[in-house]
Design a protein around this motif. Structure first.
Motif, PDB file in Angstrom:
ATOM      1  N   ASP A 146       0.796  -1.233   0.000  1.00  0.00           N
ATOM      2  CA  ASP A 146       0.000   0.000   0.000  1.00  0.00           C
ATOM      3  C   ASP A 146       0.826   1.280   0.000  1.00  0.00           C
ATOM      4  OD1 ASP A 146       1.041   0.073   2.538  1.00  0.00           O
ATOM      5  OD2 ASP A 146      -0.890  -0.176   3.577  1.00  0.00           O
ATOM      6  N   GLY A 147       2.143   1.169  -0.145  1.00  0.00           N
ATOM      7  CA  GLY A 147       2.977   2.367  -0.210  1.00  0.00           C
ATOM      8  C   GLY A 147       3.274   2.996   1.138  1.00  0.00           C
ATOM      9  N   SER A 148       2.967   2.307   2.230  1.00  0.00           N
ATOM     10  CA  SER A 148       3.146   2.898   3.555  1.00  0.00           C
ATOM     11  C   SER A 148       4.568   2.763   4.079  1.00  0.00           C
ATOM     12  CB  SER A 148       2.175   2.244   4.549  1.00  0.00           C
ATOM     13  OG  SER A 148       2.412   0.848   4.646  1.00  0.00           O
ATOM     14  N   THR A 149       5.391   1.980   3.438  1.00  0.00           N
ATOM     15  CA  THR A 149       6.781   1.833   3.848  1.00  0.00           C
ATOM     16  C   THR A 149       7.687   2.517   2.827  1.00  0.00           C
ATOM     17  OG1 THR A 149       6.927  -0.300   2.698  1.00  0.00           O
ATOM     18  CG2 THR A 149       6.343  -0.346   5.029  1.00  0.00           C
ATOM     19  N   PRO A 150       8.937   2.792   3.185  1.00  0.00           N
ATOM     20  CA  PRO A 150       9.837   3.500   2.262  1.00  0.00           C
ATOM     21  C   PRO A 150      10.012   2.761   0.933  1.00  0.00           C
ATOM     22  CG  PRO A 150      10.755   3.443   4.478  1.00  0.00           C
ATOM     23  CD  PRO A 150       9.559   2.537   4.496  1.00  0.00           C
ATOM     24  N   ALA A 151      10.231   3.534  -0.117  1.00  0.00           N
ATOM     25  CA  ALA A 151      10.448   2.946  -1.438  1.00  0.00           C
ATOM     26  C   ALA A 151      11.742   2.137  -1.429  1.00  0.00           C
ATOM     27  CB  ALA A 151      10.519   4.045  -2.487  1.00  0.00           C
ATOM     28  N   PRO A 152      11.800   1.095  -2.226  1.00  0.00           N
ATOM     29  CA  PRO A 152      13.011   0.262  -2.278  1.00  0.00           C
ATOM     30  C   PRO A 152      14.127   0.933  -3.065  1.00  0.00           C
ATOM     31  CG  PRO A 152      11.450  -0.495  -3.906  1.00  0.00           C
ATOM     32  CD  PRO A 152      10.756   0.606  -3.128  1.00  0.00           C
ATOM     33  N   SER A 153      15.323   0.386  -2.933  1.00  0.00           N
ATOM     34  CA  SER A 153      16.440   0.846  -3.755  1.00  0.00           C
ATOM     35  C   SER A 153      16.216   0.400  -5.193  1.00  0.00           C
ATOM     36  CB  SER A 153      17.752   0.240  -3.239  1.00  0.00           C
ATOM     37  OG  SER A 153      17.765  -1.170  -3.453  1.00  0.00           O
ATOM     38  N   GLU A 154      17.022   0.901  -6.102  1.00  0.00           N
ATOM     39  CA  GLU A 154      16.901   0.548  -7.514  1.00  0.00           C
ATOM     40  C   GLU A 154      17.026  -0.962  -7.711  1.00  0.00           C
ATOM     41  OE1 GLU A 154      16.697   0.995 -11.754  1.00  0.00           O
ATOM     42  OE2 GLU A 154      16.246   2.421 -10.143  1.00  0.00           O
ATOM     43  N   ASP A 155      18.002  -1.582  -7.076  1.00  0.00           N
ATOM     44  CA  ASP A 155      18.216  -3.011  -7.268  1.00  0.00           C
ATOM     45  C   ASP A 155      17.080  -3.834  -6.675  1.00  0.00           C
ATOM     46  OD1 ASP A 155      20.585  -2.789  -8.688  1.00  0.00           O
ATOM     47  OD2 ASP A 155      21.834  -2.826  -6.894  1.00  0.00           O
ATOM     48  N   VAL A 156      16.597  -3.456  -5.511  1.00  0.00           N
ATOM     49  CA  VAL A 156      15.480  -4.179  -4.901  1.00  0.00           C
ATOM     50  C   VAL A 156      14.227  -4.027  -5.756  1.00  0.00           C
ATOM     51  CG1 VAL A 156      13.944  -4.329  -2.895  1.00  0.00           C
ATOM     52  CG2 VAL A 156      16.411  -4.033  -2.565  1.00  0.00           C
ATOM     53  N   ALA A 157      14.034  -2.828  -6.309  1.00  0.00           N
ATOM     54  CA  ALA A 157      12.887  -2.598  -7.181  1.00  0.00           C
ATOM     55  C   ALA A 157      12.961  -3.480  -8.424  1.00  0.00           C
ATOM     56  CB  ALA A 157      12.818  -1.128  -7.583  1.00  0.00           C
ATOM     57  N   ARG A 158      14.133  -3.602  -8.999  1.00  0.00           N
ATOM     58  CA  ARG A 158      14.292  -4.450 -10.188  1.00  0.00           C
ATOM     59  C   ARG A 158      14.049  -5.919  -9.848  1.00  0.00           C
ATOM     60  NH1 ARG A 158      20.070  -3.476 -12.062  1.00  0.00           N
ATOM     61  NH2 ARG A 158      19.513  -4.901 -13.759  1.00  0.00           N
ATOM     62  N   TYR A 159      14.461  -6.327  -8.664  1.00  0.00           N
ATOM     63  CA  TYR A 159      14.210  -7.701  -8.223  1.00  0.00           C
ATOM     64  C   TYR A 159      12.714  -7.946  -8.057  1.00  0.00           C
ATOM     65  CZ  TYR A 159      14.261 -11.842  -5.187  1.00  0.00           C
ATOM     66  OH  TYR A 159      14.037 -13.088  -4.637  1.00  0.00           O
ATOM     67  N   ALA A 160      12.035  -7.026  -7.380  1.00  0.00           N
ATOM     68  CA  ALA A 160      10.582  -7.151  -7.193  1.00  0.00           C
ATOM     69  C   ALA A 160       9.851  -7.110  -8.528  1.00  0.00           C
ATOM     70  CB  ALA A 160      10.079  -6.042  -6.272  1.00  0.00           C
ATOM     71  N   LEU A 161      10.352  -6.327  -9.466  1.00  0.00           N
ATOM     72  CA  LEU A 161       9.722  -6.220 -10.784  1.00  0.00           C
ATOM     73  C   LEU A 161       9.692  -7.568 -11.490  1.00  0.00           C
ATOM     74  CD1 LEU A 161       8.570  -4.191 -12.921  1.00  0.00           C
ATOM     75  CD2 LEU A 161      10.898  -4.082 -13.855  1.00  0.00           C
ATOM     76  N   GLY A 162      10.791  -8.306 -11.433  1.00  0.00           N
ATOM     77  CA  GLY A 162      10.839  -9.610 -12.070  1.00  0.00           C
ATOM     78  C   GLY A 162       9.816 -10.569 -11.482  1.00  0.00           C
ATOM     79  N   SER A 216       9.857 -10.980 -17.130  1.00  0.00           N
ATOM     80  CA  SER A 216       9.329 -12.301 -16.798  1.00  0.00           C
ATOM     81  C   SER A 216      10.178 -13.395 -17.427  1.00  0.00           C
ATOM     82  CB  SER A 216       7.883 -12.419 -17.283  1.00  0.00           C
ATOM     83  OG  SER A 216       7.768 -11.993 -18.633  1.00  0.00           O
ATOM     84  N   VAL A 217      10.170 -14.555 -16.810  1.00  0.00           N
ATOM     85  CA  VAL A 217      10.878 -15.707 -17.379  1.00  0.00           C
ATOM     86  C   VAL A 217      10.067 -16.282 -18.537  1.00  0.00           C
ATOM     87  CG1 VAL A 217      12.105 -16.303 -15.252  1.00  0.00           C
ATOM     88  CG2 VAL A 217       9.814 -17.250 -15.664  1.00  0.00           C
ATOM     89  N   HIS A 218      10.743 -17.020 -19.393  1.00  0.00           N
ATOM     90  CA  HIS A 218      10.095 -17.550 -20.597  1.00  0.00           C
ATOM     91  C   HIS A 218       8.991 -18.547 -20.277  1.00  0.00           C
ATOM     92  CE1 HIS A 218      13.391 -16.495 -23.798  1.00  0.00           C
ATOM     93  NE2 HIS A 218      13.147 -15.498 -22.963  1.00  0.00           N
ATOM     94  N   LEU A 219       9.109 -19.276 -19.177  1.00  0.00           N
ATOM     95  CA  LEU A 219       8.124 -20.313 -18.881  1.00  0.00           C
ATOM     96  C   LEU A 219       6.716 -19.757 -18.765  1.00  0.00           C
ATOM     97  CD1 LEU A 219       7.542 -23.275 -18.216  1.00  0.00           C
ATOM     98  CD2 LEU A 219       8.058 -22.756 -15.814  1.00  0.00           C
ATOM     99  N   VAL A 220       6.551 -18.595 -18.133  1.00  0.00           N
ATOM    100  CA  VAL A 220       5.205 -18.060 -17.936  1.00  0.00           C
ATOM    101  C   VAL A 220       4.603 -17.527 -19.227  1.00  0.00           C
ATOM    102  CG1 VAL A 220       5.608 -17.507 -15.512  1.00  0.00           C
ATOM    103  CG2 VAL A 220       6.058 -15.762 -17.242  1.00  0.00           C
ATOM    104  N   GLU A 221       5.442 -17.247 -20.222  1.00  0.00           N
ATOM    105  CA  GLU A 221       4.950 -16.712 -21.502  1.00  0.00           C
ATOM    106  C   GLU A 221       4.410 -17.798 -22.421  1.00  0.00           C
ATOM    107  OE1 GLU A 221       8.404 -15.127 -23.362  1.00  0.00           O
ATOM    108  OE2 GLU A 221       8.883 -13.816 -21.683  1.00  0.00           O
TER     109      GLU A 221
END
Length: 283
Positions: A26-42, A110-115
């Motif tokens: 819900d956005g109530s905690t601090p935003a992640p670092s760039e690397d953590v954001a990229r990890y969560a994005l995957g 995304s990984v190829h398997l889910v596609e």
């Protein structure tokens, strides 16, 4: 077990939007670092694309209960995706919708398997077995993340993917130990999906970057650390169904770096068309 119903509605199932919203960061905690954001994005992209694939089974499954079961699993994956994408997007001032509808094919991680296309029902079950086992072990490990938000998302998600794995396992047993035709199709499904397994366990530059930072070394889960337990679990389930892990070449992968199969572009065109035709619309 092979004769039992493979379609069970998980406790608390309901097609209510608020169920997904409650699972979302819900956005109530601090935003992640760039690397953590990229990890969560995957992780979010995996759930989003898989949810889109599973949604295509609605009204097309081999029996009515499977319409409900696969729809339920798709909603779970969408809930996980919303959580991860909202958290990742907070690092860049973007919403989950921005990331879902306004990125190009080469921006998805995304990984190829889910596609991979759904194929027949056995192909989808093969994909589900692999993904559910992988996600279960991933989220169990991620619950110990030093990042409190990732740990919280994983703690909720692991309860749901445990059901996903049970659902896939029951169908693997029914099809593998069923008729000659069901067994043939199950073997074909596994053979079709197996080339994309190894990509799940590939350590990416994001993982290496996080591991290089002492204070974030425990934030992410190394995919390579999941290889042995995931493959052992899948092999055990296949052995019970009197099936073997396919011996086929691995695909080159590259999904985490934006290098995708030919299937993702078509999927995104369908998923994004409404948002792009009516920018800013709401219902």
């Amino acid at each position: 077990m092979a004769g039992e119903s493979a379609t069970r509605i998980t406790p608390g199932f309901a097609l209510r939007p608020e169920d997904i919203v409650q699972a979302t960061y819900d956005g109530s905690t601090p935003a992640p670092s760039e690397d953590v954001a990229r990890y969560a994005l995957g992780l979010g992209d995996d759930g989003l694309i898989l949810a889109q694939r599973l949604g295509n089974w609605i009204s097309r499954a081999p029996e009515l209960e499977e319409d409900v079961a696969l729809g339920n699993i798709g909603l779970d994956q969408l809930g996980h995706a919303r959580s991860f994408l909202t958290y990742a997007g907070s690092a860049w001032g973007k919403t989950e919708d921005d990331l879902a509808y306004w990125r190009g094919e080469d921006e998805f991680t995304s990984v190829h398997l889910v596609e991979q296309p759904n194929g027949d029902f056995a192909h989808t079950i093969a994909r589900q077995l692999i993904l559910a086992s992988y996600q279960k072990h991933l989220y169990v490990a991620l619950m110990n993340s030093a990042d409190a938000t990732l740990a919280a998302i994983a703690a909720k998600a692991v309860k749901e993917v445990d059901y996903h794995l049970d659902h896939a396992t029951q169908w693997i047993l029914r099809l593998g130990l069923g008729t000659e035709e069901s067994r043939r199709r199950m073997i074909a499904g596994l053979t079709n999906m197996w080339p994309y397994v190894e990509e799940l366990f590939t350590d990416t530059d994001v993982i290496e970057s996080l591991a290089a930072e002492e204070d974030t070394a425990q934030v992410a889960v190394r995919p390579s650390s999941l290889r042995e337990p995931v493959l052992a679990e899948i092999a055990s389930i296949l052995a019970e169904a009197e099936l073997d892990s396919p011996d086929v070449p691995h695909s080159r992968g590259g999904g985490r770096n934006g290098q995708h199969s030919e299937h993702l572009g078509y999927l995104l065109a369908e998923m994004q068309v409404l948002a792009r035709q009516h920018p800013g619309a709401s219902w």
